[in-house]
Design a protein around this motif. Structure first.
Motif, PDB file in Angstrom:
ATOM      1  N   GLU A 123       0.837  -1.219   0.000  1.00 44.89           N
ATOM      2  CA  GLU A 123       0.000   0.000   0.000  1.00 44.89           C
ATOM      3  C   GLU A 123       0.869   1.265   0.000  1.00 44.89           C
ATOM      4  O   GLU A 123       0.522   2.268  -0.606  1.00 44.89           O
ATOM      5  CB  GLU A 123      -0.897   0.031   1.247  1.00 44.89           C
ATOM      6  CG  GLU A 123      -1.882  -1.113   1.345  1.00 44.89           C
ATOM      7  CD  GLU A 123      -3.095  -0.904   0.463  1.00 44.89           C
ATOM      8  OE1 GLU A 123      -3.651   0.196   0.495  1.00 44.89           O
ATOM      9  OE2 GLU A 123      -3.457  -1.846  -0.261  1.00 44.89           O
ATOM     10  N   SER A 124       2.030   1.160   0.691  1.00 48.93           N
ATOM     11  CA  SER A 124       2.870   2.360   0.828  1.00 48.93           C
ATOM     12  C   SER A 124       3.503   2.788  -0.497  1.00 48.93           C
ATOM     13  O   SER A 124       4.008   3.895  -0.609  1.00 48.93           O
ATOM     14  CB  SER A 124       3.993   2.075   1.836  1.00 48.93           C
ATOM     15  OG  SER A 124       4.746   0.967   1.372  1.00 48.93           O
TER      16      SER A 124
ATOM     17  N   GLU B 113      -7.899   8.841  -3.173  1.00 47.96           N
ATOM     18  CA  GLU B 113      -8.551   9.240  -1.916  1.00 47.96           C
ATOM     19  C   GLU B 113      -7.563   9.770  -0.874  1.00 47.96           C
ATOM     20  O   GLU B 113      -7.926  10.516   0.015  1.00 47.96           O
ATOM     21  CB  GLU B 113      -9.395   8.090  -1.351  1.00 47.96           C
ATOM     22  CG  GLU B 113      -8.583   6.908  -0.894  1.00 47.96           C
ATOM     23  CD  GLU B 113      -9.368   5.596  -0.950  1.00 47.96           C
ATOM     24  OE1 GLU B 113     -10.346   5.524  -1.690  1.00 47.96           O
ATOM     25  OE2 GLU B 113      -8.952   4.648  -0.258  1.00 47.96           O
ATOM     26  N   ASP B 114      -6.296   9.368  -1.004  1.00 48.02           N
ATOM     27  CA  ASP B 114      -5.281   9.854  -0.050  1.00 48.02           C
ATOM     28  C   ASP B 114      -4.908  11.314  -0.282  1.00 48.02           C
ATOM     29  O   ASP B 114      -4.361  11.962   0.604  1.00 48.02           O
ATOM     30  CB  ASP B 114      -3.957   9.081  -0.239  1.00 48.02           C
ATOM     31  CG  ASP B 114      -4.027   7.701   0.350  1.00 48.02           C
ATOM     32  OD1 ASP B 114      -4.990   7.453   1.083  1.00 48.02           O
ATOM     33  OD2 ASP B 114      -3.129   6.887   0.040  1.00 48.02           O
ATOM     34  N   ARG B 115      -5.132  11.795  -1.506  1.00 46.20           N
ATOM     35  CA  ARG B 115      -4.561  13.105  -1.854  1.00 46.20           C
ATOM     36  C   ARG B 115      -5.412  14.253  -1.367  1.00 46.20           C
ATOM     37  O   ARG B 115      -6.616  14.261  -1.564  1.00 46.20           O
ATOM     38  CB  ARG B 115      -4.451  13.220  -3.380  1.00 46.20           C
ATOM     39  CG  ARG B 115      -3.188  12.633  -3.876  1.00 46.20           C
ATOM     40  CD  ARG B 115      -3.196  12.637  -5.373  1.00 46.20           C
ATOM     41  NE  ARG B 115      -2.853  11.318  -5.832  1.00 46.20           N
ATOM     42  CZ  ARG B 115      -3.298  10.739  -6.915  1.00 46.20           C
ATOM     43  NH1 ARG B 115      -4.130  11.371  -7.710  1.00 46.20           N
ATOM     44  NH2 ARG B 115      -2.916   9.542  -7.229  1.00 46.20           N
ATOM     45  N   LYS B 116      -4.753  15.241  -0.781  1.00 46.66           N
ATOM     46  CA  LYS B 116      -5.490  16.421  -0.329  1.00 46.66           C
ATOM     47  C   LYS B 116      -5.364  17.496  -1.413  1.00 46.66           C
ATOM     48  O   LYS B 116      -4.402  17.484  -2.200  1.00 46.66           O
ATOM     49  CB  LYS B 116      -4.889  16.940   0.978  1.00 46.66           C
ATOM     50  CG  LYS B 116      -4.928  15.930   2.092  1.00 46.66           C
ATOM     51  CD  LYS B 116      -4.519  16.629   3.389  1.00 46.66           C
ATOM     52  CE  LYS B 116      -4.005  15.659   4.423  1.00 46.66           C
ATOM     53  NZ  LYS B 116      -2.708  15.076   4.168  1.00 46.66           N
TER      54      LYS B 116
ATOM     55  N   ASP C  45      -2.028  19.092  -1.497  1.00 44.27           N
ATOM     56  CA  ASP C  45      -0.978  18.306  -2.166  1.00 44.27           C
ATOM     57  C   ASP C  45      -1.050  18.541  -3.671  1.00 44.27           C
ATOM     58  O   ASP C  45      -0.052  18.785  -4.332  1.00 44.27           O
ATOM     59  CB  ASP C  45      -1.184  16.794  -1.945  1.00 44.27           C
ATOM     60  CG  ASP C  45      -0.934  16.377  -0.517  1.00 44.27           C
ATOM     61  OD1 ASP C  45      -0.133  17.053   0.146  1.00 44.27           O
ATOM     62  OD2 ASP C  45      -1.553  15.388  -0.073  1.00 44.27           O
TER      63      ASP C  45
ATOM     64  N   TYR D 182       4.507  15.581  -8.309  1.00 41.51           N
ATOM     65  CA  TYR D 182       4.504  14.446  -7.378  1.00 41.51           C
ATOM     66  C   TYR D 182       5.825  13.675  -7.494  1.00 41.51           C
ATOM     67  O   TYR D 182       6.472  13.322  -6.498  1.00 41.51           O
ATOM     68  CB  TYR D 182       3.316  13.538  -7.718  1.00 41.51           C
ATOM     69  CG  TYR D 182       3.373  12.180  -7.075  1.00 41.51           C
ATOM     70  CD1 TYR D 182       2.979  11.998  -5.747  1.00 41.51           C
ATOM     71  CD2 TYR D 182       3.817  11.073  -7.792  1.00 41.51           C
ATOM     72  CE1 TYR D 182       3.046  10.743  -5.150  1.00 41.51           C
ATOM     73  CE2 TYR D 182       3.873   9.820  -7.208  1.00 41.51           C
ATOM     74  CZ  TYR D 182       3.494   9.661  -5.885  1.00 41.51           C
ATOM     75  OH  TYR D 182       3.559   8.428  -5.307  1.00 41.51           O
TER      76      TYR D 182
ATOM     77  N   THR E 262      -8.560  -4.149   2.605  1.00 44.38           N
ATOM     78  CA  THR E 262      -8.962  -2.988   1.803  1.00 44.38           C
ATOM     79  C   THR E 262     -10.257  -3.250   1.036  1.00 44.38           C
ATOM     80  O   THR E 262     -10.912  -2.322   0.569  1.00 44.38           O
ATOM     81  CB  THR E 262      -7.877  -2.634   0.767  1.00 44.38           C
ATOM     82  OG1 THR E 262      -7.738  -3.758  -0.116  1.00 44.38           O
ATOM     83  CG2 THR E 262      -6.548  -2.314   1.406  1.00 44.38           C
TER      84      THR E 262
ATOM     85  N   SER F 160       0.199   6.138  -4.353  1.00 42.84           N
ATOM     86  CA  SER F 160      -0.540   7.334  -3.951  1.00 42.84           C
ATOM     87  C   SER F 160      -1.945   7.190  -4.519  1.00 42.84           C
ATOM     88  O   SER F 160      -2.131   7.214  -5.741  1.00 42.84           O
ATOM     89  CB  SER F 160       0.135   8.587  -4.539  1.00 42.84           C
ATOM     90  OG  SER F 160      -0.783   9.659  -4.550  1.00 42.84           O
ATOM     91  N   THR F 161      -2.940   6.971  -3.656  1.00 44.59           N
ATOM     92  CA  THR F 161      -4.298   6.770  -4.176  1.00 44.59           C
ATOM     93  C   THR F 161      -5.015   8.115  -4.284  1.00 44.59           C
ATOM     94  O   THR F 161      -4.650   9.083  -3.612  1.00 44.59           O
ATOM     95  CB  THR F 161      -5.127   5.847  -3.251  1.00 44.59           C
ATOM     96  OG1 THR F 161      -5.230   6.481  -1.983  1.00 44.59           O
ATOM     97  CG2 THR F 161      -4.479   4.494  -3.095  1.00 44.59           C
TER      98      THR F 161
END
Ligand code: UTP
Length: 509
Positions: free
Chosen positions: A103-104, A110-113, A116, A301, A355, A107-108
């Motif tokens: 997972e690490s 949903e993870d991104r703000k 960012d 990114y 997940t 970069s999904t």
């Protein structure tokens, strides 16, 4: 336009190993024709078990003999022999076990703000305005499934504008260049060109160059485009012998889109990039109508993560979807791509209980970023290992079509060599509209790609306050937004707010 013309001969026939004319002087008789078979060359062919290439020598005219000698001289026999041996050996070995991508490493979406995304966009724009990004188009494929005789990039998928895939990509480059200039200095007309490297093959080269010339490079400067050709590799029988297409020519096929690494090396284009100050290369396939060429967010990114390579991925739509997926090769091993045909069907449908996603869910869509430093290293690594994929195909031969192997590398073969790599999820409805099969097939056709473009652009227009009328059902139509006025949905309010558009149509300036 810069032309790199001679590398075909370099790739196939770097004659520094002595396979060239040095051995062949004895075969020419005074009348300019050929006497006996050229002994030096025959001896070299024998060294590699390929002497059958001369089996029909006695039946050839003197012109045909000359053609045969030239054809063989243009093959770098020691390199090709190494490739054939290593590839056949590797093919016989069991494939290394695979594990899901951690997972690490991803970069999904949903993870991104938002912050960012904005930061990466700005970082990317800055690098572009400093001339640090170039783009590379893989356009050497024969496009057999699409069934068009022209290179795929010339294909018009039926958008209201009638633009070809090449034109859509060129206009995205024009738009990003402009945005990059504006981002550094409002009102700036100081545009730093993004250099566009276009890899062709003997099947697409001439037609591609002519298409660009006849369309005046779609508004780009002609000297910001460099065409170069990938190599070809002899097709071989299952025991590794050359297949003769005619009595005086070995059957050859392009060395796959991974041929880009050796083509860049032999044509010295990596030096060309360094000379231009290019540090990052955005590399993509020609057949995606929604491709975000030179995407500033992805670039930002990539720079932020400081990795050697990155790939955009989309979530696999369903377990048996015919796309390659990212995996980890061996326990804790490097990221790699496994073709759908190589993924056992129980693994393809296995679910990650934590997940809720497929265990192998990250699909490769041929959108990659590389540092130029890594490209310099990887060509040597791939060359040293010389492992190509063997595609079993019908090969045209002097005995009619015969089953044999085409040898290919894939662009993703470089990933296991990367000291660091990361995956960047994107939404398929925003960035992936593949054009693989002819209309009438069930998926990935020009018609399906056109609809994906129209749907996305319609959403942009509505979000920007525009309205649509349509005389055919909305699901089969929509509006097209010219890349010259919007790259990813930005800048449309001024053009669209309060206006009504009758679909299908193109929205341009
Ligand atoms: P595909 O694997 O879809 O192959 O290429 P293709 O040749 O376009 O189509 P088919 O399989 O014959 O129907 C994916 C990308 O890789 C490029 C293609 O041009 C496309 O952008 N490619 C493929 C090359 O540049 N060189 C090759 O030898 C093969």
């Amino acid at each position: 336009m810069r032309e790199i013309g001679a590398q075909q001969a370099q790739i196939e026939g770097n004659n520094s190993n002595g396979s060239g004319n040095g051995n062949g002087g004895d075969q020419f008789n005074d009348g300019g024709g050929m006497a006996g078979p050229p002994q030096g060359l025959i001896e070299r062919l024998k060294d590699y078990g390929q002497e059958d290439a001369f089996a029909l020598w006695d039946e050839l005219s003197s012109d045909e003999r000359e053609l045969l000698v030239k054809d063989i001289e243009n093959v770098d026999l020691s390199r090709i022999d190494r490739i054939i041996r290593c590839s056949l050996q590797s093919h016989a070995l069991p494939a290394a076990a695979i594990e899901p991508v951690p997972e690490s490493s991803v970069s999904t979406v949903e993870d991104r703000k938002l912050e960012d995304r904005e930061r990466w966009w700005k970082m990317g724009m800055k690098a572009i305005s400093e001339g640090k990004l170039a783009v590379l188009l893989l356009s050497g494929g024969q496009g057999t499934r699409l069934g068009s005789s022209d290179p795929k990039g010339c294909f018009n998928i039926g958008l209201p504008s009638g633009k070809s895939l090449f034109q859509l990509q060129a206009e995205k480059i024009l738009r990003v260049q402009r945005l990059a200039a504006l981002s550094q200095n409002e009102g700036s007309t100081d545009i730093v060109p993004i250099h566009w490297y276009i890899m062709t093959s003997p099947f697409t080269d001439d037609a591609t160059r002519k298409f660009f010339e006849s369309h005046k490079y779609f508004g780009l400067e002609s000297d910001q485009v460099t065409f170069f050709q990938q190599g070809t590799i002899p097709c071989v029988s299952k025991d590794g012998r050359f297949i003769m297409e005619t009595p005086c020519r070995v059957a050859k096929a392009p060395d796959g889109n991974g041929g880009v690494y050796s083509a860049l090396k032999y044509s010295r284009l990596l030096d060309d990039m360094t000379m231009r100050g290019v540090k990052y290369l955005d590399c993509y396939g020609v057949d995606n109508a929604l491709v975000r060429v030179a995407d500033p967010t992805f670039l930002g990114y990539f720079i932020d993560k400081g990795v050697a390579t990155a790939a955009k991925v989309v979530r696999k739509a369903y377990p048996q979807e015919k796309v390659g997926v990212f995996v980890r090769r061996g326990k804790g091993g490097p990221l790699a791509v496994v073709e759908y045909s190589e993924l056992d069907s129980s693994l393809a449908s296995a679910i990650n209980q934590e997940t809720g996603r497929l265990r192998f869910c990250w699909s490769n869509v041929c959108l990659h970023m590389f540092t130029v430093d890594f490209l310099n290293q990887v060509a040597n690594g791939l060359e040293k290992d010389s492992i190509y994929h063997l595609a079993e195909k019908k090969i045209p031969s002097i005995h009619g079509y015969t089953m044999g192997y085409k040898l290919e590398q894939f662009i993703f073969d470089a990933f296991p060599y990367a000291p660091s790599m990361t995956l960047f999820e994107v939404l398929r409805e925003e960035e992936f509209a593949p054009v693989k099969n002819a209309n009438g097939s069930n998926y990935d056709t020009p018609d399906s790609a056109r609809l994906l473009c129209l749907r996305l652009h319609t959403r942009w227009v509505v979000a920007a306050g525009g309205f649509l009328t349509h005389s055919v059902p909305l699901y089969s139509t929509g509006v097209e937004v010219s890349p010259l006025c919007s790259y990813a949905g930005e800048n449309l309010e001024a053009i669209c707010r309060g206006r009504t558009f009758h679909a299908p149509c193109e929205i341009s300036y």
